[in-house]
Design a protein around this motif. Structure first.
Motif, PDB file in Angstrom:
ATOM      1  N   ARG A  18      29.173  -2.017 -19.520  1.00  0.00           N
ATOM      2  CA  ARG A  18      27.835  -2.324 -19.032  1.00  0.00           C
ATOM      3  C   ARG A  18      27.612  -1.651 -17.685  1.00  0.00           C
ATOM      4  NH1 ARG A  18      25.305  -8.374 -17.712  1.00  0.00           N
ATOM      5  NH2 ARG A  18      23.342  -7.612 -16.802  1.00  0.00           N
ATOM      6  N   THR A  19      26.412  -1.127 -17.479  1.00  0.00           N
ATOM      7  CA  THR A  19      26.082  -0.470 -16.212  1.00  0.00           C
ATOM      8  C   THR A  19      25.311  -1.430 -15.311  1.00  0.00           C
ATOM      9  OG1 THR A  19      25.996   1.716 -17.248  1.00  0.00           O
ATOM     10  CG2 THR A  19      24.881   1.459 -15.131  1.00  0.00           C
ATOM     11  N   TYR A  20      25.800  -1.573 -14.081  1.00  0.00           N
ATOM     12  CA  TYR A  20      25.154  -2.431 -13.088  1.00  0.00           C
ATOM     13  C   TYR A  20      24.509  -1.525 -12.023  1.00  0.00           C
ATOM     14  CZ  TYR A  20      27.937  -6.166 -15.181  1.00  0.00           C
ATOM     15  OH  TYR A  20      28.496  -7.054 -16.057  1.00  0.00           O
ATOM     16  N   PRO A  21      23.192  -1.495 -11.914  1.00  0.00           N
ATOM     17  CA  PRO A  21      22.537  -0.602 -10.944  1.00  0.00           C
ATOM     18  C   PRO A  21      22.631  -1.125  -9.513  1.00  0.00           C
ATOM     19  CG  PRO A  21      20.891  -1.880 -12.145  1.00  0.00           C
ATOM     20  CD  PRO A  21      22.224  -2.211 -12.756  1.00  0.00           C
ATOM     21  N   ASN A  22      22.665  -0.188  -8.571  1.00  0.00           N
ATOM     22  CA  ASN A  22      22.570  -0.485  -7.133  1.00  0.00           C
ATOM     23  C   ASN A  22      23.540  -1.563  -6.669  1.00  0.00           C
ATOM     24  OD1 ASN A  22      20.446   1.362  -6.639  1.00  0.00           O
ATOM     25  ND2 ASN A  22      18.976  -0.109  -7.437  1.00  0.00           N
ATOM     26  N   CYS A  23      24.814  -1.406  -6.945  1.00  0.00           N
ATOM     27  CA  CYS A  23      25.788  -2.407  -6.517  1.00  0.00           C
ATOM     28  C   CYS A  23      26.926  -1.739  -5.744  1.00  0.00           C
ATOM     29  CB  CYS A  23      26.337  -3.182  -7.713  1.00  0.00           C
ATOM     30  SG  CYS A  23      27.116  -2.165  -8.966  1.00  0.00           S
ATOM     31  N   PHE A  24      27.750  -2.569  -5.113  1.00  0.00           N
ATOM     32  CA  PHE A  24      28.880  -2.067  -4.345  1.00  0.00           C
ATOM     33  C   PHE A  24      30.126  -2.876  -4.679  1.00  0.00           C
ATOM     34  CE2 PHE A  24      26.701  -5.211  -1.689  1.00  0.00           C
ATOM     35  CZ  PHE A  24      27.742  -6.044  -1.298  1.00  0.00           C
ATOM     36  N   VAL A  25      31.282  -2.269  -4.418  1.00  0.00           N
ATOM     37  CA  VAL A  25      32.562  -2.946  -4.631  1.00  0.00           C
ATOM     38  C   VAL A  25      32.941  -3.659  -3.333  1.00  0.00           C
ATOM     39  CG1 VAL A  25      35.003  -2.652  -5.204  1.00  0.00           C
ATOM     40  CG2 VAL A  25      33.269  -1.225  -6.327  1.00  0.00           C
ATOM     41  N   ALA A  26      33.246  -4.933  -3.409  1.00  0.00           N
ATOM     42  CA  ALA A  26      33.520  -5.737  -2.212  1.00  0.00           C
ATOM     43  C   ALA A  26      34.630  -5.129  -1.363  1.00  0.00           C
ATOM     44  CB  ALA A  26      33.876  -7.163  -2.614  1.00  0.00           C
ATOM     45  N   LYS A  27      35.730  -4.739  -1.989  1.00  0.00           N
ATOM     46  CA  LYS A  27      36.867  -4.187  -1.244  1.00  0.00           C
ATOM     47  C   LYS A  27      36.468  -2.914  -0.505  1.00  0.00           C
ATOM     48  CE  LYS A  27      41.790  -3.167  -1.791  1.00  0.00           C
ATOM     49  NZ  LYS A  27      41.758  -1.964  -0.936  1.00  0.00           N
TER      50      LYS A  27
END
Length: 370
Positions: A18-27
């Motif tokens: 699944r593609t999640y738009p406009n997100c970032f990885v917490a780490k």
């Protein structure tokens, strides 16, 4: 958020088909905070991001985690997916910011230096002038709507009457912006929010304007990192600090390493021999003389401490700082700040007035006649 977009930390990411738009990885974001000196360590970075979650600014992309975890989990700014809650307070604040930016960016702005009762004020406008401008720019449809907008801005602390005595009217009354929206704010200021509220009722918490590189162990001013922002820090001697458990506080110093120290109480003994009331200061024939001080701040502040409330007094003055050079002395009472009458205000309001004002500080003080 915009800096993260520019740095490509925020982008479309694929996870479990699944593609999640406009997100970032917490780490990755925690690494970025440390690399860009927004946080001194991972623990502080996590606390900062948790603050953003608590204020509904960011969230886990599937809302499966209510806590910010320093892991390979995807989070997103609510403004990027349309879930940011626009309350009335937020809408008024954003409207005020938009109007401020629009006003300061035009050549013939209505924001000007003006004089009232022989006192000059920065970035001021007349109530009727603002209403004319709002209608001309299509921000409102009529004068009544403009007055309602002006009153909302005043009630939310975004604008104020120059001497804080009138509400917003369609008249030649003089107003100014209370908030400097262009002041560069650091993300770590979020961690000071709750602590400052907790102390807001205490008239004895001091507000210190900084001194650079003090002599260790022999000064009432603590060292902080040098930059152009004026920080709220404590003004107690190191030997008098009592460590307490809890989070860092807006009224306590941040060392040059930006490692947050434990919360410390900072209510040094007042320099006043006895309490003084406003009535006593202003009564006819009172043994006090009013003086006007013009203090030009340097890179680290003005060099004095305000303490108490209604009226506030000068608790300490850095002998080598700008305030001392302008003639400020301990035990003087603060009558006005940049033309705003402040005898009825507490230290927190006065500190905010100083922080959001110009680098050149004009203060009226009342001094006992010897």
């Amino acid at each position: 958020r915009l800096r993260l977009h520019d740095g490509k930390l925020i982008k479309d990411r694929r996870y479990h088909l699944r593609t999640y738009p406009n997100c970032f990885v917490a780490k990755e974001l925690t690494d970025w905070l440390i690399d860009h000196k927004e946080a001194p360590d991972r623990e502080t970075g996590i606390r900062l991001m948790q603050k953003l979650m608590d204020h509904y600014i960011i969230h886990h992309v599937c809302d499966e985690h209510s806590d910010y975890k320093d892991a390979k989990l995807l989070y997103r700014f609510r403004k990027d997916d349309g879930t940011f809650p626009l309350s009335k307070d937020v809408k008024v604040f954003m409207r005020g910011q938009s109007l401020y930016e629009k006003l300061v960016s035009v050549e013939e702005s209505i924001l000007k230096v003006r004089e009232e009762n022989s006192v000059k004020y920065q970035r001021t406008f007349l109530g009727s002038e603002m209403i004319d401008w709002l209608i001309q720019e299509g921000e409102v449809e009529n004068r009544q709507e403009a007055v309602e907008l002006g009153r909302a801005l005043l009630e939310h602390g975004i604008i104020q009457h120059v001497s804080n005595r009138h509400h917003f009217f369609d008249s030649d009354v003089l107003y100014q912006f209370w908030i400097n929206f262009r002041r560069r704010r650091r993300l770590t200021e979020l961690l000071n929010e709750n602590s400052s509220r907790a102390l807001s009722e205490s008239p004895d918490s001091p507000f210190c304007l900084r001194k650079l590189n003090p002599d260790p162990g022999n000064t009432s001013f603590l060292s902080v990192q040098t930059n152009k922002e004026i920080k709220v820090v404590s003004a107690v001697r190191r030997s008098s600090i009592t460590s307490l458990s809890g989070n860092s506080n807006a009224y306590f110093s941040a060392p040059p390493t930006l490692v947050f120290p434990p919360v410390a109480e900072c209510n040094p003994k007042s320099v006043l021999k006895r309490p003084v009331t406003n009535e006593e200061l202003l009564s006819p024939g009172a043994p006090y003389v009013k003086k006007t001080l013009t203090i030009v701040g340097d890179a680290v502040g003005w060099g004095f401490v305000v303490r108490g409330g209604r009226p506030c007094h000068i608790q300490a003055v850095d002998p080598g700082g700008p305030a001392a050079a302008a003639g400020m002395k301990v035990c003087q009472f603060v009558f006005s700040v940049n033309g705003v009458y402040v005898l009825h205000l507490d230290y927190q309001t006065i500190s905010s007035l100083i922080m959001t004002g110009p680098r050149t500080l004009v203060m009226e003080v009342m001094e006992a006649i010897e």
